[in-house]
Design a protein around this motif. Structure first.
Motif, PDB file in Angstrom:
ATOM      1  N   ALA A 183     -45.251  36.475 -49.416  1.00 50.01           N
ATOM      2  CA  ALA A 183     -44.788  36.123 -48.074  1.00 50.01           C
ATOM      3  C   ALA A 183     -45.953  35.743 -47.173  1.00 50.01           C
ATOM      4  O   ALA A 183     -45.885  34.767 -46.424  1.00 50.01           O
ATOM      5  CB  ALA A 183     -44.004  37.289 -47.470  1.00 50.01           C
ATOM      6  N   TYR A 184     -47.041  36.492 -47.242  1.00 54.61           N
ATOM      7  CA  TYR A 184     -48.212  36.175 -46.423  1.00 54.61           C
ATOM      8  C   TYR A 184     -48.798  34.816 -46.804  1.00 54.61           C
ATOM      9  O   TYR A 184     -49.241  34.051 -45.934  1.00 54.61           O
ATOM     10  CB  TYR A 184     -49.271  37.266 -46.550  1.00 54.61           C
ATOM     11  N   LYS A 185     -48.796  34.515 -48.079  1.00 52.31           N
ATOM     12  CA  LYS A 185     -49.309  33.215 -48.506  1.00 52.31           C
ATOM     13  C   LYS A 185     -48.458  32.083 -47.933  1.00 52.31           C
ATOM     14  O   LYS A 185     -48.979  31.045 -47.513  1.00 52.31           O
ATOM     15  CB  LYS A 185     -49.346  33.136 -50.031  1.00 52.31           C
ATOM     16  N   GLY A 240     -54.974  30.892 -36.123  1.00 47.17           N
ATOM     17  CA  GLY A 240     -55.588  30.192 -34.993  1.00 47.17           C
ATOM     18  C   GLY A 240     -55.098  28.772 -34.814  1.00 47.17           C
ATOM     19  O   GLY A 240     -55.402  28.136 -33.790  1.00 47.17           O
ATOM     20  N   ASN A 241     -54.329  28.256 -35.783  1.00 43.26           N
ATOM     21  CA  ASN A 241     -53.783  26.904 -35.651  1.00 43.26           C
ATOM     22  C   ASN A 241     -52.551  26.846 -34.743  1.00 43.26           C
ATOM     23  O   ASN A 241     -52.090  25.752 -34.407  1.00 43.26           O
ATOM     24  CB  ASN A 241     -53.408  26.342 -37.026  1.00 43.26           C
ATOM     25  N   PRO A 259     -45.468  38.380 -27.620  1.00 40.23           N
ATOM     26  CA  PRO A 259     -46.813  38.199 -27.066  1.00 40.23           C
ATOM     27  C   PRO A 259     -47.903  38.354 -28.128  1.00 40.23           C
ATOM     28  O   PRO A 259     -47.918  39.334 -28.872  1.00 40.23           O
ATOM     29  CB  PRO A 259     -46.910  39.316 -26.011  1.00 40.23           C
ATOM     30  N   GLY A 260     -48.790  37.344 -28.203  1.00 43.73           N
ATOM     31  CA  GLY A 260     -49.869  37.393 -29.175  1.00 43.73           C
ATOM     32  C   GLY A 260     -49.464  37.006 -30.577  1.00 43.73           C
ATOM     33  O   GLY A 260     -50.285  37.016 -31.493  1.00 43.73           O
ATOM     34  N   ARG A 261     -48.185  36.700 -30.742  1.00 38.65           N
ATOM     35  CA  ARG A 261     -47.681  36.318 -32.071  1.00 38.65           C
ATOM     36  C   ARG A 261     -47.999  37.381 -33.125  1.00 38.65           C
ATOM     37  O   ARG A 261     -48.497  37.090 -34.213  1.00 38.65           O
ATOM     38  CB  ARG A 261     -48.256  34.972 -32.491  1.00 38.65           C
ATOM     39  N   LYS A 262     -47.652  38.612 -32.803  1.00 33.15           N
ATOM     40  CA  LYS A 262     -47.919  39.722 -33.716  1.00 33.15           C
ATOM     41  C   LYS A 262     -46.830  39.906 -34.765  1.00 33.15           C
ATOM     42  O   LYS A 262     -47.061  40.554 -35.783  1.00 33.15           O
ATOM     43  CB  LYS A 262     -48.090  41.012 -32.916  1.00 33.15           C
ATOM     44  N   ASP A 293     -50.233  41.391 -40.483  1.00 37.53           N
ATOM     45  CA  ASP A 293     -51.635  41.724 -40.733  1.00 37.53           C
ATOM     46  C   ASP A 293     -52.444  40.433 -40.595  1.00 37.53           C
ATOM     47  O   ASP A 293     -52.428  39.574 -41.483  1.00 37.53           O
ATOM     48  CB  ASP A 293     -51.772  42.303 -42.148  1.00 37.53           C
ATOM     49  N   MET A 294     -53.136  40.290 -39.469  1.00 36.47           N
ATOM     50  CA  MET A 294     -53.838  39.044 -39.186  1.00 36.47           C
ATOM     51  C   MET A 294     -54.965  38.759 -40.178  1.00 36.47           C
ATOM     52  O   MET A 294     -55.381  37.605 -40.338  1.00 36.47           O
ATOM     53  CB  MET A 294     -54.384  39.067 -37.759  1.00 36.47           C
ATOM     54  N   SER A 295     -55.474  39.779 -40.845  1.00 38.07           N
ATOM     55  CA  SER A 295     -56.538  39.558 -41.826  1.00 38.07           C
ATOM     56  C   SER A 295     -56.047  38.727 -43.008  1.00 38.07           C
ATOM     57  O   SER A 295     -56.851  38.161 -43.752  1.00 38.07           O
ATOM     58  CB  SER A 295     -57.094  40.901 -42.322  1.00 38.07           C
ATOM     59  N   LYS A 296     -54.731  38.649 -43.163  1.00 43.19           N
ATOM     60  CA  LYS A 296     -54.144  37.874 -44.258  1.00 43.19           C
ATOM     61  C   LYS A 296     -53.674  36.492 -43.808  1.00 43.19           C
ATOM     62  O   LYS A 296     -53.089  35.752 -44.599  1.00 43.19           O
ATOM     63  CB  LYS A 296     -52.966  38.647 -44.861  1.00 43.19           C
TER      64      LYS A 296
END
Length: 339
Positions: free
Chosen positions: A263-265, A100-101, A113-116, A92-95
């Motif tokens: 995990a997201y943190k 962008g780094n 692809p896209g690092r999803k 979840d890119m919102s987290k």
């Protein structure tokens, strides 16, 4: 790349009040204690690290279920396998405000692809460590373990990472990794079987043994060899001119993770350049985070054990994900080699 046969639980107690916990399943001797301390101090989240020694070990453990892990760090050629089996979750890119780094060249990668599904951890190469006191010839060749020089017979370790060793052998005999060609595979098999009597061992955990002169040569990973070199400057690293594997290990969120917020943190934390540099400073590999280099020490910035010499760079390739047929051949050869 790649790694001790131990399981280590690291529980770091910082000044912050603990707000949660996190289970990280990672390669052995690959996680910076300084990074974990900083993460807990900033978030209050305690991290437990469990080590594994190979991609296959990690995959089998998680696929069996009941593991309790939240994050795993597979190599590039294994990410598609984890995805196809439904073992890792789309991110979840919102987290992940620091997504962008990721350096541009490591975003649209073939394996993700896209690092999803994953974010960079470390980048390296599999090559040949050699002690210059024992051998002064060309070390940029897989002949060190496949056609062992007289000076190194009985002194060479071959790390038992099947995909790496099979790929090196196939390149050496003129084939390609993940080959389905019986003639190429037989040539690689014959080279390995013929070479084995000249080896000292097939083992992991070579960093200290190389540094202590207990092993004079080994197929190993550049960052781990760099760490040995920092203790013993006679330990050098060769990039086989016949061909050698590049690898990129990436962090992925397991589909059955229990500590998802934590995990997201952590995933977002390791994409901060300064924090990515802590990972590299410990494991001594490059990483895929833009701007992390400015936080690394000078030896990291200049060492040929991290920065592949241009004249040897073209021989390095990321390994493909092998077909079922190719893996069947690999496994048969590998089983014979272990006898």
């Amino acid at each position: 790349m790649k790694k001790l046969l131990t399981t280590v639980a690291i529980l770091w107690t910082g000044a912050a009040q603990a707000e949660g916990e996190l289970q990280l399943f990672n390669w052995g001797d690959y996680t910076s204690p300084e990074l974990l301390t900083k993460f807990e101090e900033e978030t209050g989240i305690k991290v437990t690290v469990t080590d594994y020694d190979s991609n296959d070990t990690a995959l089998a453990k998680v696929e069996a279920g009941g593991h309790g892990y939240d994050l795993v760090v597979p190599s590039a050629n294994y990410i598609p396998i984890w995805r196809e089996k439904g073992l890792i979750a789309e991110l979840d890119m919102s987290k992940l405000p620091n997504h962008g780094n990721i350096a541009k060249q490591w975003v649209d990668v073939p394996f993700d692809p896209g690092r999803k599904f994953s974010v960079p951890w470390q980048i390296g190469a599999t090559g040949i460590a050699v002690n210059s006191d024992a051998y002064s010839g060309d070390i940029n060749t897989s002949a060190i373990f496949l056609d062992t020089p007289e000076e190194l017979k009985g002194k060479v370790n071959v790390t038992p990472e099947m995909n790496d060793i099979m790929s090196l052998a196939l390149w050496y005999v003129g084939g390609e990794p993940c080959s389905e060609n019986p003639e190429e595979l037989k040539a690689a098999r014959d080279a390995l079987i013929a070479a084995k009597p000249n080896w000292q061992s097939m083992d992991y955990g070579m960093t200290e043994k190389l540094a202590a002169n207990d092993t004079m040569a080994s197929v190993y990973w550049n960052g781990a060899v760099f760490r040995a070199n920092l203790k013993n400057d006679k330990v050098q690293f060769g990039y086989p001119k016949e061909g050698y594997p590049l690898f990129m290990d990436s962090v992925a969120l397991l589909s059955d993770a229990q500590n998802v917020d934590e995990a997201y943190k952590f995933i977002d934390f390791i994409m901060v350049p300064e924090n990515a540099a802590l990972i590299s400073g410990y494991a001594r590999y490059a990483n895929g985070i833009e701007g992390s280099e400015e936080f690394m020490d000078e030896v990291m910035k200049t060492s040929p054990m991290v920065n592949i010499p241009p004249e040897l760079a073209e021989a390095g390739e990321f390994l493909p994900t092998c077909s079922a047929k190719s893996l069947e051949y690999y496994t048969a050869i590998w089983t014979e080699l272990q006898k």
